[in-house]
Design a protein around this motif. Structure first.
Motif, PDB file in Angstrom:
ATOM      1  N   GLN B  98       0.884  -1.215  -0.032  1.00 35.11           N
ATOM      2  CA  GLN B  98       0.161  -0.090   0.075  1.00 35.11           C
ATOM      3  C   GLN B  98       0.803   1.139  -0.033  1.00 35.11           C
ATOM      4  N   ASP B  99       1.952   1.237   0.728  1.00 35.58           N
ATOM      5  CA  ASP B  99       2.747   2.551   0.900  1.00 35.58           C
ATOM      6  C   ASP B  99       3.214   2.627  -0.466  1.00 35.58           C
ATOM      7  N   ASN B 100       3.754   1.874  -1.216  1.00 33.99           N
ATOM      8  CA  ASN B 100       4.081   1.824  -2.591  1.00 33.99           C
ATOM      9  C   ASN B 100       3.426   2.310  -3.706  1.00 33.99           C
ATOM     10  N   ILE B 101       2.042   1.829  -3.563  1.00 32.71           N
ATOM     11  CA  ILE B 101       1.099   2.510  -4.466  1.00 32.71           C
ATOM     12  C   ILE B 101       0.716   3.952  -4.078  1.00 32.71           C
ATOM     13  N   LEU B 102       0.455   4.115  -2.804  1.00 31.59           N
ATOM     14  CA  LEU B 102       0.270   5.456  -2.317  1.00 31.59           C
ATOM     15  C   LEU B 102       1.247   6.574  -2.753  1.00 31.59           C
ATOM     16  N   SER B 103       2.430   6.042  -2.443  1.00 34.21           N
ATOM     17  CA  SER B 103       3.698   6.968  -2.906  1.00 34.21           C
ATOM     18  C   SER B 103       3.621   7.292  -4.328  1.00 34.21           C
ATOM     19  N   ALA B 104       3.509   6.195  -5.233  1.00 32.28           N
ATOM     20  CA  ALA B 104       3.529   6.588  -6.694  1.00 32.28           C
ATOM     21  C   ALA B 104       2.569   7.369  -7.216  1.00 32.28           C
ATOM     22  N   LEU B 105       1.232   7.111  -6.479  1.00 34.76           N
ATOM     23  CA  LEU B 105      -0.068   7.978  -6.907  1.00 34.76           C
ATOM     24  C   LEU B 105       0.186   9.392  -6.565  1.00 34.76           C
ATOM     25  N   GLN B 106       0.798   9.418  -5.402  1.00 33.25           N
ATOM     26  CA  GLN B 106       1.014  10.983  -4.868  1.00 33.25           C
ATOM     27  C   GLN B 106       1.872  11.662  -5.545  1.00 33.25           C
ATOM     28  N   LYS B 107       3.062  10.927  -6.215  1.00 34.26           N
ATOM     29  CA  LYS B 107       3.768  11.526  -7.217  1.00 34.26           C
ATOM     30  C   LYS B 107       3.483  11.805  -8.841  1.00 34.26           C
ATOM     31  N   GLY B 108       2.430  11.329  -8.810  1.00 31.25           N
ATOM     32  CA  GLY B 108       1.669  11.637 -10.042  1.00 31.25           C
ATOM     33  C   GLY B 108       1.240  10.620 -10.963  1.00 31.25           C
ATOM     34  N   ALA B 109       1.766   9.179 -10.375  1.00 32.26           N
ATOM     35  CA  ALA B 109       1.157   7.942 -11.553  1.00 32.26           C
ATOM     36  C   ALA B 109      -0.145   7.874 -11.296  1.00 32.26           C
ATOM     37  N   ARG B 110      -0.827   7.222 -12.702  1.00 32.59           N
ATOM     38  CA  ARG B 110      -2.184   7.246 -12.723  1.00 32.59           C
ATOM     39  C   ARG B 110      -2.848   5.979 -12.190  1.00 32.59           C
ATOM     40  N   HIS B 111      -1.970   4.957 -12.306  1.00 37.26           N
ATOM     41  CA  HIS B 111      -2.594   3.821 -11.929  1.00 37.26           C
ATOM     42  C   HIS B 111      -1.438   2.494 -11.543  1.00 37.26           C
ATOM     43  N   PHE B 112      -1.625   1.640 -11.036  1.00 37.55           N
ATOM     44  CA  PHE B 112      -0.869   0.512 -10.453  1.00 37.55           C
ATOM     45  C   PHE B 112      -1.106  -0.961 -10.909  1.00 37.55           C
ATOM     46  N   VAL B 113      -0.294  -1.666 -11.470  1.00 42.84           N
ATOM     47  CA  VAL B 113      -0.733  -2.872 -11.608  1.00 42.84           C
ATOM     48  C   VAL B 113       0.149  -3.999 -11.261  1.00 42.84           C
ATOM     49  N   GLN B 114      -0.050  -5.145 -10.565  1.00 42.40           N
ATOM     50  CA  GLN B 114       0.853  -5.808  -9.911  1.00 42.40           C
ATOM     51  C   GLN B 114       1.385  -6.826 -10.821  1.00 42.40           C
ATOM     52  N   LYS B 115       2.732  -7.236 -10.886  1.00 41.97           N
ATOM     53  CA  LYS B 115       3.017  -8.633 -11.672  1.00 41.97           C
ATOM     54  C   LYS B 115       2.647  -9.839 -10.808  1.00 41.97           C
ATOM     55  N   PRO B 116       2.703 -10.969 -11.463  1.00 41.70           N
ATOM     56  CA  PRO B 116       2.490 -11.091 -12.946  1.00 41.70           C
ATOM     57  C   PRO B 116       1.549 -10.641 -13.734  1.00 41.70           C
ATOM     58  N   VAL B 117       1.506  -9.785 -14.764  1.00 43.55           N
ATOM     59  CA  VAL B 117       0.552  -9.184 -15.379  1.00 43.55           C
ATOM     60  C   VAL B 117      -0.211  -9.672 -16.181  1.00 43.55           C
ATOM     61  N   LYS B 118      -1.836  -9.539 -16.010  1.00 44.67           N
ATOM     62  CA  LYS B 118      -2.481 -10.110 -17.030  1.00 44.67           C
ATOM     63  C   LYS B 118      -2.636  -9.213 -18.066  1.00 44.67           C
ATOM     64  N   PRO B 119      -2.606  -9.718 -19.294  1.00 41.05           N
ATOM     65  CA  PRO B 119      -2.924  -8.649 -20.396  1.00 41.05           C
ATOM     66  C   PRO B 119      -4.241  -7.903 -20.472  1.00 41.05           C
ATOM     67  N   GLU B 120      -5.328  -8.594 -20.093  1.00 40.19           N
ATOM     68  CA  GLU B 120      -6.435  -8.197 -20.240  1.00 40.19           C
ATOM     69  C   GLU B 120      -6.802  -7.000 -19.113  1.00 40.19           C
ATOM     70  N   ALA B 121      -6.397  -7.219 -17.741  1.00 40.61           N
ATOM     71  CA  ALA B 121      -6.139  -6.403 -16.791  1.00 40.61           C
ATOM     72  C   ALA B 121      -5.517  -4.827 -17.425  1.00 40.61           C
ATOM     73  N   LEU B 122      -4.207  -5.333 -17.724  1.00 37.58           N
ATOM     74  CA  LEU B 122      -3.475  -4.017 -18.298  1.00 37.58           C
ATOM     75  C   LEU B 122      -4.091  -3.350 -19.265  1.00 37.58           C
ATOM     76  N   TYR B 123      -4.699  -3.976 -20.141  1.00 33.86           N
ATOM     77  CA  TYR B 123      -5.507  -3.242 -21.473  1.00 33.86           C
ATOM     78  C   TYR B 123      -6.549  -2.388 -20.822  1.00 33.86           C
ATOM     79  N   GLU B 124      -7.308  -2.832 -19.929  1.00 40.21           N
ATOM     80  CA  GLU B 124      -8.549  -2.053 -19.198  1.00 40.21           C
ATOM     81  C   GLU B 124      -7.803  -0.891 -18.428  1.00 40.21           C
TER      82      GLU B 124
END
Lengths: 168, 146
Positions: B98-124
């Motif tokens: 959670q800290d990582n996700i929050l920190s990334a979003l606070q710095k300006g990232a728009r979203h977060f996807v955890q690996k292993p990445v599912k193509p359909e999830a990344l696409y959406e």
């Protein structure tokens, strides 16, 4: 070593293997180990520092690593050893990343370092003063070893302080 | 799985910058990008290279790993968004606490996807980030967007 530290790695390896190989992994053996770890195939190490510290090694039999690499990259024929190393490195990254996510969400603060591939035949140096648990998993492609040598930093410091009082 | 080609404004193809220290992970993400009808405008293996590559390629979307040598992804996001506030960055990492996700979003990232990445999830998620559709929740490993 506390089971609560090991379980997230088992869960994570199981999930990542199921996702990448289509079937879950099964634990075939568990041993304790001290000193240097001798790899069986292609091994990658990830260091952890913070409230939990140590290192975790994922080690896959060479033939299994080749098969996994061929499957995941979709490249026909035998992948190069460099490609296989890259693949194992990324698998390690996923397994350990998912496990530390679980531990971090339990409240532990620590940093994960980028995975490093080890190809030396002389064995991987163990983490000093930390006993390692070695888990052997059977996967659809072959054996995978997870060598976990981590500990609570704060708790160890507390134990040392207690030991100094009892045995100055 | 077939994907309807992604679109962004009036551009013929959505251009991506793929940032990951693992060549294997970059190749995988590049394959997904191409399956989505996108184009790989650039690749980088660490945060420092990502900043330079962004400035030279001006991609529509950045796929950014977190744990990397030289400079980590979250710090790179901060630099890129400071210089290019319009940057659309999606974090793609195995470390999804959670800290990582929050920190990334606070710095300006728009979203977060955890690996292993599912193509359909990344696409959406990319579709959402490009078009400001209904926000899907951050995706943990093994989950799929509904």
């Amino acid at each position: 070593m506390k089971m609560e530290l090991i379980q997230p790695f088992i869960n994570s390896l199981d999930a990542v293997i199921a996702e990448t190989m289509g079937r879950p992994a099964e634990i075939a053996d568990v041993t304790m180990e001290e000193g240097n770890y001798k790899r069986t195939g292609i091994a990658a190490l990830v260091g952890i520092s913070g409230e939990i510290e140590g290192r975790v090694i994922l080690d896959m039999e060479a033939a299994a690593a080749q098969q996994v690499t061929a499957d995941l990259t979709g490249v026909a024929g035998n992948p190069t050893e460099e490609t296989a190393r890259e693949t194992i490195c990324e698998l390690t990254n996923m397994v350990i990343g998912n496990a530390v996510t679980q531990l971090n969400n339990q409240g532990f603060k620590f940093r994960v370092h980028p995975p490093e591939i080890y190809a030396l035949d002389g064995g991987l140096e163990g983490a000093p003063d930390i006993e390692a648990v070695v888990l052997r998993f059977e996967t659809p492609k072959g054996a995978v070893y997870l060598n976990i040598a981590i500990r609570y930093k704060r708790r160890r410091a507390g134990e040392r302080a207690t030991a100094n009082v009892l045995c100055p | 799985m077939e994907f309807k080609p992604l679109t962004c404004e009036d551009k013929p193809k959505v251009r991506f910058l793929v940032v990951d220290d693992s060549v294997f992970a970059r190749k995988n993400l590049c394959k997904m990008v191409q399956a989505f009808g996108g184009e790989v405008a650039g690749e980088a293996g660490d945060g420092v290279a990502a900043i330079a590559e962004y400035a030279s390629t001006h991609p529509d979307i950045v796929l950014m790993d977190i744990t990397m040598p030289k400079m980590e992804g979250i710090e790179a996001v901060e630099h890129i968004v400071r210089d290019h506030p319009e940057a659309r960055i999606v974090m793609v990492s195995s470390v999804g606490y959670q800290d990582n996700i929050l920190s990334a979003l606070q710095k300006g990232a728009r979203h977060f996807v955890q690996k292993p990445v599912k193509p359909e999830a990344l696409y959406e998620i990319i579709r959402y980030v490009l078009n400001d559709q209904v926000a899907p929740a951050p995706v943990a490993a093994g989950e799929t967007q509904s």
